[in-house]
Structure formats: C-alpha cells, structure tokens
Design an enzyme around this catalytic site. Sequence first.
Site, short mmCIF file in Angstrom:
data_model
loop_
_atom_site.label_atom_id
_atom_site.label_comp_id
_atom_site.label_asym_id
_atom_site.label_seq_id
_atom_site.Cartn_x
_atom_site.Cartn_y
_atom_site.Cartn_z
N HIS A 157 0.80 -1.39 -0.03
CA HIS A 157 0.09 0.08 -0.13
C HIS A 157 1.03 1.24 -0.13
O HIS A 157 2.03 1.14 0.46
CB HIS A 157 -0.96 0.13 1.50
CG HIS A 157 -0.13 0.16 2.43
ND1 HIS A 157 0.56 -1.12 2.92
CD2 HIS A 157 0.11 0.98 3.12
CE1 HIS A 157 1.18 -0.66 4.18
NE2 HIS A 157 0.98 0.55 4.46
N ASP B 72 0.87 5.07 1.63
CA ASP B 72 0.35 5.93 2.99
C ASP B 72 -0.13 7.27 2.67
O ASP B 72 0.23 7.78 1.73
CB ASP B 72 1.39 6.13 3.97
CG ASP B 72 1.87 4.50 4.47
OD1 ASP B 72 1.15 3.54 4.62
OD2 ASP B 72 3.07 4.68 5.14
N ARG C 186 3.47 -8.48 17.88
CA ARG C 186 4.33 -7.32 17.20
C ARG C 186 3.52 -6.33 17.39
O ARG C 186 2.47 -6.04 17.07
CB ARG C 186 4.85 -7.48 16.11
CG ARG C 186 5.74 -6.39 15.42
CD ARG C 186 6.48 -6.61 14.07
NE ARG C 186 7.11 -5.44 13.76
CZ ARG C 186 7.02 -4.82 12.57
NH1 ARG C 186 6.11 -5.19 11.61
NH2 ARG C 186 7.91 -3.54 12.29
N HIS D 183 4.77 0.00 -0.03
CA HIS D 183 5.48 -1.04 0.79
C HIS D 183 4.67 -1.81 1.57
O HIS D 183 3.29 -1.69 1.48
CB HIS D 183 6.21 -0.18 2.09
CG HIS D 183 5.14 0.68 2.79
ND1 HIS D 183 4.76 1.77 2.18
CD2 HIS D 183 4.59 0.62 4.14
CE1 HIS D 183 3.98 2.59 3.20
NE2 HIS D 183 4.14 1.85 4.27
#
Length: 729
Positions: free
Chosen positions: A658, A660, A720, A710
């Site tokens: 995607h 940002d 995480r 990314h």
Amino acid sequence: MRRTLRMLSRFLVLWTFLQTASSEDTQIPKDKLLVVTVATKETDGFRRFMRSAKHFNYSVKVLGRGEKWSGGDMSAPGGGQKVRLLKQFLGEMSGDERVILFTDSYDALFASGSGELLKKFSQAGHRLLFSSETLLWPHRLLEDKHPHVSQGNRFLSSGGFIGYLPNVKRLLADWSGADSDSDQLYFTKLYINPDKRKSINMTLDSRCRVFQTLHGALDDVVLKFEEGRVRARNVLYDTLPVIVHGNGPTKLQLNYLGNYIPNTWTFETGCTVCGQDLLPLSSLQELPSVLVAIFIQQPTPFVSVFFERLVKLEYPKDRLQLYIHNQEPHHESHVSSFLKEHGDLYQKITSVGPEEELDITVSRNTAIDLCRQNKDCDYFFNLDIEVVLKNKDTLKILIEQNLPIVAPMITRAGRLWSNFWGALSAEGYYARSEDYVDIVQGRRQGVWNVPYVSSVYLMRGSLLRSELQDIALYNSQSLDPDMALCDNIRNQGVFMYVTNLQMFGRILSTENIQTQHLHNDLWQIFQNPLDWEERYIHPNYSRILKGQLMETPCPDVYWFPIFSDTACDHLVEEMEHFGKWSGGGNKDNRIQGGYENVPTVDIHMKQVGYEREWHKFLLDYVAPVTEKMYPGYYTQAQFELAFVVRYKPDEQPSLRPHHDASTFTINLALNHVDIDFQGGGCNFIRYDCAITSPRKGWALMHPGRLTHYHEGLPTTAGVRYIAVTFVDP
Ligand SMILES: *[C@@H]1O[C@H](CO)[C@@H](O)[C@H](O)[C@H]1NC(C)=O
Ligand SMILES: *[C@@H]1O[C@H](CO)[C@@H](O)[C@H](O)[C@H]1NC(C)=O
Ligand SMILES: *[C@@H]1O[C@H](CO)[C@@H](O)[C@H](O)[C@H]1NC(C)=O
C-alpha cells in the site's frame, strides 16, 4: 618684642596644626583594643559574629556564657544584664589607654578590621563613641532633649560603643538596675544629660562610620562588590561601617548581608559559609543515621522514577530509616511495589497510607518526632515526592556542609521558581532578594543563609533535641505547614541555608495531572517536558542530530532510535489496557465510522486521548530529524492518523502492499524481535529492500506516496506492536 610675639603666635599655629595632624595619624595600637560581648547562649547568630571576628583577627571576650538570659528580648526593653556583666568585668581591669569595644553579637558582625576601627574611633574626636539610630526607642518623649546633629542619626543605640576604659567605666558607674531594665534607656539618659555627656566625653557615630544599625535604615545600606570582596555601604552618608547590627526586626536583613560579609567572594567560584568547618564523611567511623521522610500530598507525575532514584541514592541503606506518608490512593501501587522490592534493605520503614486519613501537619510533626525522640537519629531529611534529586550524592554533600539546616537548591526547569526564598516581606511572605535570580541561575554560587526553604532539606537531629525541642514545628495559627516550619525555626534564632555549590536537581510541576490512564506519566510532555524526555526519549536520541547513529537501510528511508524501552512498554500497555482494538479480522471490536479506512488491528492516539501529546512529541523530536534528513522540507507535523498497530499470527499477521496517506510516515517499533515476536518488518517493493529486524524504540521514516509503496511482513510468532503516524497527509 612685637616680632617675637608674632613669631611665637605663628609657631603656636604651626604647633597646633602639627598636634591636630599627629593626633589624627596616631594610630591606637591594636593590642590596646579589647572586644567584649555578652552571649548566654551560642546561637547561630553568635557563631556568625565569632566567625567574622576571627576573619578580621579580633580577640573577643565573651561574658555571661551559660548564664540564664534575663535581659528581655529584642522587641521589649531589657538588656540590663549586659550592663551588669560588663560593669562587673571592667571593674577588675585597669589601664587608661585601653580601648573597649562593646557590641551585641547575636545579630551583629564585623565588616572590617581593627586598624580601620581604631582609626575611625580616634577621628571621632571623643573618648566614647556610641552607635546611632534613626528611630528613638523605647521612650519617644525624650526626643526634644536630644542634641541636634549636623548630619546623620540623632538617637543613641545601645547595641554597640567604643571608648577608653576610664570613660566606659564612668558610663557604667551609675548602673544599679535590674537585669530586665533597659540598657538603652540608661545610656540614653546619660547622653541627653549635658553634664554627663561632657564628663563621659561621649558622642554618637551619627554618620555610621563605625556602627551601622539596620533598624529603620534598610534602604540606606547596600552591598558593594569589588574584586571578589564585598562591603556594606551607607549610601546616605557615603560611609563604610565597620560593624553591622541587625537590630530590631531586621535580623533577616542581616542574614542576607551575612551571606557576603565578611566573605571574600567571587562570582565564579563562590564561597562556602565563611569559616564554617566542613564535616568530611571520610573522617567518620560510620555514616550518620538519617530519617528520610517522604510525603505524597497530591497526584504527582513520575512517582515510580522518584523511588528508582531513592534506591540509587548514594548512602548505605542500613543507615537510612524511611517514613512514607502517601495521601493519594492513585499512588498506592507505586509505594507498595517500592516497599516490596526494596523495603527490606532499609533500617526501618514506617508507611502511612491514604486510608488512615492522617492530617498532613500531624504527619509531618510525627516524622520529626520519630527522629527527635531517637537519640541515634543524626539527621532528619525531608523529601517531598515532587523533588527530582538528580545528584546521587546529595545526602552526603548536605551532611558534609555541617550546618544546622541546609537545603539543596532545586528549581523548576527553566523557571525562576525554587525551593528557597531570598528575603521575606514585612508580613512574612515571599520577597525577592537582590541576588535571588543570580543564585537561582547559578551566577552566584555559595551556601546562603535564607529565611525559607522547602520540599527537600536536612536538619540535625541534635537540633531537634535542643533549640527546636518541644515545638510542633509545622504548627501555626495561620500559616501553611511549610511556612510554619520556617517561621518557627527563625523564631528560635536558628539559621537555614541553601546551597547551590553543586547541581542537585529540580522540582516537578504537579499542575493538571491526569490520573485516568494506566501510565499517566506519558501525558506529562507539556507539564514536565524534561522529565518526560528523560523517561521516554531514547538515551542515544541526541546523537542522531549530530549525524551519528542514523542509518539508511533503503533509499530515502531513515532509521534512528527515538523511544526509550519504557516509552515503548508504556505505550503498548496503555493500548492493551484501553483494549478496543479495531479493524483487521476482528470485526466485533471494530470502531464504526470513526477513523479512516486503515486496514489494521489498531488503536488510534485520539481514542486514548493522546493526540495533543503525540503532536508535541512529533514536533519536538521527529520534526528536527525530518528537517535534517530531507533538507528544505519544513513540517508542522500535522497528522490525521496516528495509531498503534498490533500484528499477531492468528489475528492480523501482515499488511498487503500500500501507499500511505502522508508526505512522510513514522513507523516506530514498540517491542523486540526474537524476544517478543518472530518475523515482522517492512518491505519497500520498488527498491526490493526489506528491513527485517525491527529494533525496539527505533523509528523508520520514509516518504508516504509515489516511491515508497510498501508492505508489512508477516509476524510469525508472538505479538508485534508498532506506532504509525502519517505526517502531513
Ligand atoms: C589575620 O591574621 C592573619 C595571620 O596573622 C593574616 O594572615 C591575615 O591577613 C589577617 N587578616 C586580616 C583581615 O587582617
Ligand atoms: C573629649 O575628648 C577629646 C579627645 O580626647 C578632647 O579633645 C575633648 O576636649 C574632650 N571633650 C571634653 C568636653 O572634655
Ligand atoms: C547508545 O549507543 C552506544 C554506541 O553506539 C551503544 O553502545 C549503546 O548501547 C546505545 N544505548 C542504547 C540504550 O541503545
């Protein structure tokens, strides 16, 4: 014959002139001088007087030691005891050339040596010279009887005089009063009687060449600093008095002058209390036993840090007793975890919790009593919870100062607010002294006699068992406990000092404290930015601005440390505590309509009320890095989306490729690869460049659109967490 007469008269003129000149120049030998004072008790004021005497090499005869004082106090007539003792003492003494200096000593000090004193005395042209005053006291009606003076003070002050022995004896000859009678009145009556005045050959030091009384003259006396030396100057008469006397209600002003006189003093190096002997701890067999009294009176930030620092204080814990009074339910967990982990190390612990509803004044008196009533308690160390003692040696340094009461100077970061007052107003409240700002900002360093200290201070146990015994120190009709303490101490003539010879620390702001979160300290970036930074910013952060530690793992992707471990943990715990994770596969918890379509399991900063703080963090700590790495780009760090993402193998392990919605993105890893989770990382597809070992507390900064398409790589085990911000959308 006429010629002879003329010659003779010329000779006479010349002879008279020589006479006068020589009488002015004839120095009275210093060994003819004897300084006499009366002191029934060794007060701090007396010790200061003696230090000043020693500094200028005066030898002082002290009368009345160990006698009970019955001469009244400063505000009421009295002092006959002084006259009786002096008369008695001089009765046995002989020698017409002897010079006697009689002075009060509890509230007086020398500002110069005997050479200057004796010279000025001979220049006065009388055989007995009295200290003078602007105010007539205690009998106003006698005013008309006082001779007029051409310049200066018209009234006599009994606090000091200097004269030849026979004249002093004549002065005292008629005394037959009681110890409680007024010496002032006795001397005044002799002075206003023309015959007596003449036969005693007495006069007043009206222009304060020798004696400066401060009562009614505060505005006339200034301190003159010159080449590391300081001298009080009377600006009305342009004189440099030899003895300064803080009579009447001016004792505190004298304390202030006493900070400088007779210290030789420099701007750079400062001084310690003149002549005060230090107490090197290395000379002791065993360190003194100290009662540390800790008070939590209001919700306070960084309480757990306070206890961490307490543990690290350089002092053997088996020589420390703790008294902890916590009035805040909010802080019970902090206190109990400290007690659980470290309580055993201390000699003894008394802990009072909020459920006891103990009044704070009562509690503070109780703590004092714990030390007072235990003869093995050498010191009482008050430490309020908002004190940030950065200097681990503070307690040792204070003990070594060897003073009755001493506080380390602490200030509110970047402000003029501190834990001492330089001066006191007439009503007993704060007044700013001339040197307050210089002391707070460290341009003048030293150990200062001050009228008020608070928050953190060390008191000698023996003092509590002597001068300050039987006094509920924090009690007062009208004053708050902190002011009551200082008022009660001042009334006993005990000196309080503050030292700024070292850096000791600071004091927290306790305003606008939030208590509704799990880790409220995270919200402190506005109120206590320095403490926030120490707690939450990575210790190596400052080095990245110097061009060190910055990594560029992929083109235009910067990687740098920014959050401390604690910051990461607190943020994660805060989010888990809040618990309303949205998005991803977990549809049940999804927040509807509130936030942009971020296809992650996340909680937004806005949801936990952390938007303003997060923006401040971006502005203060991220924007400088951005502007350094992307030169020419300036940012106000605006954002609409800032959130913590949770990746879990069985929830949402990864994020598809995607762009940002940002000019640049900050992706901050909040936990440890291989310890907290396996896998994870970020892949920049255009560059075929992946960062696969995210580092806890390190941020990735990369452009949001166009080039930096990314994906989030799968987390294969554990959980995480990352904090993501789309800056300048
Ligand atoms: C006091 O005496 C000492 C030793 O005799 C001397 O070094 C010092 O300068 C004297 N101080 C003053 C202020 O006269
Ligand atoms: C007072 O003493 C001074 C100095 O010894 C002397 O010159 C003067 O005449 C005396 N005054 C009287 C009134 O005796
Ligand atoms: C800070 O940097 C130094 C040198 O690179 C490193 O040894 C140290 O571990 C770093 N500190 C932390 C807390 O990461």
